[in-house]
Design an enzyme around this catalytic site. Structure first.
Site, PDB file in Angstrom:
ATOM      1  N   TYR A  38      51.373  58.283  -3.720  1.00  0.00           N
ATOM      2  CA  TYR A  38      52.265  57.543  -2.809  1.00  0.00           C
ATOM      3  C   TYR A  38      52.640  58.490  -1.681  1.00  0.00           C
ATOM      4  CZ  TYR A  38      55.266  53.630  -1.649  1.00  0.00           C
ATOM      5  OH  TYR A  38      55.835  52.563  -1.019  1.00  0.00           O
ATOM      6  N   LYS A  93      37.901  34.645 -16.929  1.00  0.00           N
ATOM      7  CA  LYS A  93      36.840  35.080 -16.014  1.00  0.00           C
ATOM      8  C   LYS A  93      37.007  36.553 -15.692  1.00  0.00           C
ATOM      9  CE  LYS A  93      34.330  32.585 -13.975  1.00  0.00           C
ATOM     10  NZ  LYS A  93      33.069  31.827 -14.100  1.00  0.00           N
ATOM     11  N   GLU A 135      36.815  28.779  -8.537  1.00  0.00           N
ATOM     12  CA  GLU A 135      36.644  28.318  -9.912  1.00  0.00           C
ATOM     13  C   GLU A 135      37.444  27.049 -10.163  1.00  0.00           C
ATOM     14  OE1 GLU A 135      34.884  28.849 -13.655  1.00  0.00           O
ATOM     15  OE2 GLU A 135      34.683  30.110 -11.878  1.00  0.00           O
ATOM     16  N   ASP A 136      36.823  26.108 -10.884  1.00  0.00           N
ATOM     17  CA  ASP A 136      37.517  24.912 -11.381  1.00  0.00           C
ATOM     18  C   ASP A 136      38.226  24.150 -10.261  1.00  0.00           C
ATOM     19  OD1 ASP A 136      36.560  25.606 -13.819  1.00  0.00           O
ATOM     20  OD2 ASP A 136      38.458  26.220 -14.687  1.00  0.00           O
ATOM     21  N   ASP A 161      31.172  27.152 -10.443  1.00  0.00           N
ATOM     22  CA  ASP A 161      30.844  25.857 -11.031  1.00  0.00           C
ATOM     23  C   ASP A 161      29.620  25.242 -10.360  1.00  0.00           C
ATOM     24  OD1 ASP A 161      33.126  25.765 -12.821  1.00  0.00           O
ATOM     25  OD2 ASP A 161      34.324  25.497 -11.023  1.00  0.00           O
ATOM     26  N   ALA A 194      26.428  14.072 -10.579  1.00  0.00           N
ATOM     27  CA  ALA A 194      26.109  14.436  -9.201  1.00  0.00           C
ATOM     28  C   ALA A 194      27.307  15.091  -8.528  1.00  0.00           C
ATOM     29  CB  ALA A 194      25.663  13.196  -8.413  1.00  0.00           C
ATOM     30  N   GLY A 195      28.078  15.838  -9.316  1.00  0.00           N
ATOM     31  CA  GLY A 195      29.202  16.583  -8.763  1.00  0.00           C
ATOM     32  C   GLY A 195      28.770  17.958  -8.305  1.00  0.00           C
ATOM     33  N   ALA A 197      28.182  20.892  -9.903  1.00  0.00           N
ATOM     34  CA  ALA A 197      27.097  21.553 -10.624  1.00  0.00           C
ATOM     35  C   ALA A 197      25.769  20.842 -10.414  1.00  0.00           C
ATOM     36  CB  ALA A 197      27.437  21.620 -12.115  1.00  0.00           C
TER      37      ALA A 197
END
Length: 399
Positions: A38, A93, A135-136, A161, A194-195, A197
């Site tokens: 520091y 993760k 993510e998600d 994803d 068809a999202g 992924a």
């Protein structure tokens, strides 16, 4: 299941809550070390970074730090549980990044009132990190978020994803098709889902040479007559008068499910071509259970997203090593070329003899390339040696 639930809750609560912590990488035990860590010593790297921002990679952990970020709108198969409830997954993760690739993680859960505010939050905190792992995040707004962040940031942005699933699925499919005596160029491939992924995987397969791909969602086949196709999926629309999954399955060589539990009627398996490939990747319960599928077809190769069945399509095989390669090469983006390099490295590794260390980790006597082993295991130590350098090489070649 109740036993597993209790074990999981105990694991997350004790001996202290959560799964990740921050540890100092430098000693700070004496007054001299304190003055370096520091004030006044810390002023020296501050001024070096001020004069040249690239020095942040030299004097801070930026180059080995990834943000795992969510808004909690599509957590696992649990849906929109909110940002805070998604935190255990983001911490998980972080554990995988550290365990498999030595990468540090800050998990970031964002309550954002709009897509714009989410994007601005990520942009504003991005100087801290060497990479961003989204993510998600639910479709379709995950597509816009990733696109805009990729355009605005000078560090890799990766939606696991979408592209993590695409890389692993592609690697497994390359091997499954070879074992079945088929090729990507001629295989008839049907997606259920068809999202994020599904579209990302279809796009990567198309780039690698697949020519016959059909996507099916809750409303049926993505065909040119539909008016409800989002912009991100339009390049995958087919000009066809076949509108249902049942219409598309006769003669199909490959079924890839990224949808929901029990979504593939068993009788449709009978309609597929000889020596089919069936990837039922919905988690925790697949579109069709392996026991059911094998009872109907004894000539298929089967994969799921679960660790208790052979051929687990597991994103942990991709994102730690893809990021390791990207960080090591100081990549500004994660490109399709890098994803293809990762997929080919994974496919190649599964064809090599399996070391005893892997057999011991999974309590197995034997494991070799074949119908029950088309993709490496996550605890294979060779993943770091093969996948990360392949990705870094792709960066160097501007792939």
């Amino acid at each position: 299941m109740n036993d597993l639930k209790q074990q999981a809750l105990h694991y997350h609560e004790f001996p202290r809550p959560g799964k990740i912590s921050v540890e100092s990488s430098k000693p700070c035990e004496t007054a001299a070390e304190l003055s370096l860590a520091y004030t006044p010593g810390v002023a020296a790297p501050v001024m070096e970074i001020h004069s040249d921002p690239a020095n942040a990679y030299r004097y801070t952990n930026k180059g080995n730090l990834v943000a795992v970020i969510t808004d909690g709108t599509a957590v696992l198969g649990l849906g929109n549980v909110g940002a805070l409830a998604g935190k255990p997954v983001m911490e998980g993760k972080g554990v995988l990044f550290k365990r498999f690739a030595g990468i540090d993680v800050f998990d970031i859960e964002i309550n954002a009132p709009s897509i714009e505010s989410f994007i601005e939050t990520v942009v504003n905190i991005s100087p801290t990190f060497g990479g961003i792992n989204l993510e998600d995040i639910a479709a379709p707004h995950c597509f816009r978020i990733e696109k805009e962040l990729r355009e605005r940031l000078d560090i890799p942005v990766f939606h696991d994803d979408q592209h993590g699933t695409a890389v692993i699925t592609t690697a497994a499919l390359l091997n499954a098709l070879e074992l079945q005596g088929k090729s990507l160029a001629t295989a008839k491939i049907v997606f259920l889902g068809a999202g994020a992924a599904g579209t990302a995987t279809a796009r990567l397969l198309k780039t690698m040479g697949a020519t016959d791909i059909t996507l099916v969602d809750k409303s049926g086949v993505l065909h040119s007559g539909r008016k409800d196709i989002c912009e991100h999926s339009r390049e995958l629309v087919r000009d066809t008068d076949l509108y249902t999954l049942a219409d598309m399955m006769p003669g199909a060589d490959v079924f890839i499910g990224v949808s929901a539990a029990n979504a593939l009627p068993p009788e449709l398996l009978k309609l597929m071509a000889p020596r089919p490939v069936v990837f039922a990747l919905a988690n925790p319960d697949p579109e069709i259970l392996p026991a059911t599928a094998h009872s109907i077809r004894d000539d298929l190769i089967m994969a799921t997203g679960r660790s208790d069945f052979p051929n687990q399509v597991n994103n942990a095989l991709c994102f730690p090593f893809l990021f390791r390669g990207a960080l090591d090469a100081r990549a500004r983006q994660i490109t399709q070329g890098m994803q293809i390099a990762a997929a080919k490295a994974l496919a190649g590794l599964a064809r090599e003899p399996v070391p005893q260390q892997v057999l011991d980790a999974y309590n197995l006597k034997e494991l070799k390339f074949g119908k029950d082993y088309i993709i490496p295991k996550p605890f294979d130590p060779r993943l770091m040696e093969r996948v990360a350098p392949a990705v870094a090489k792709a960066v160097e070649q501007n792939a």
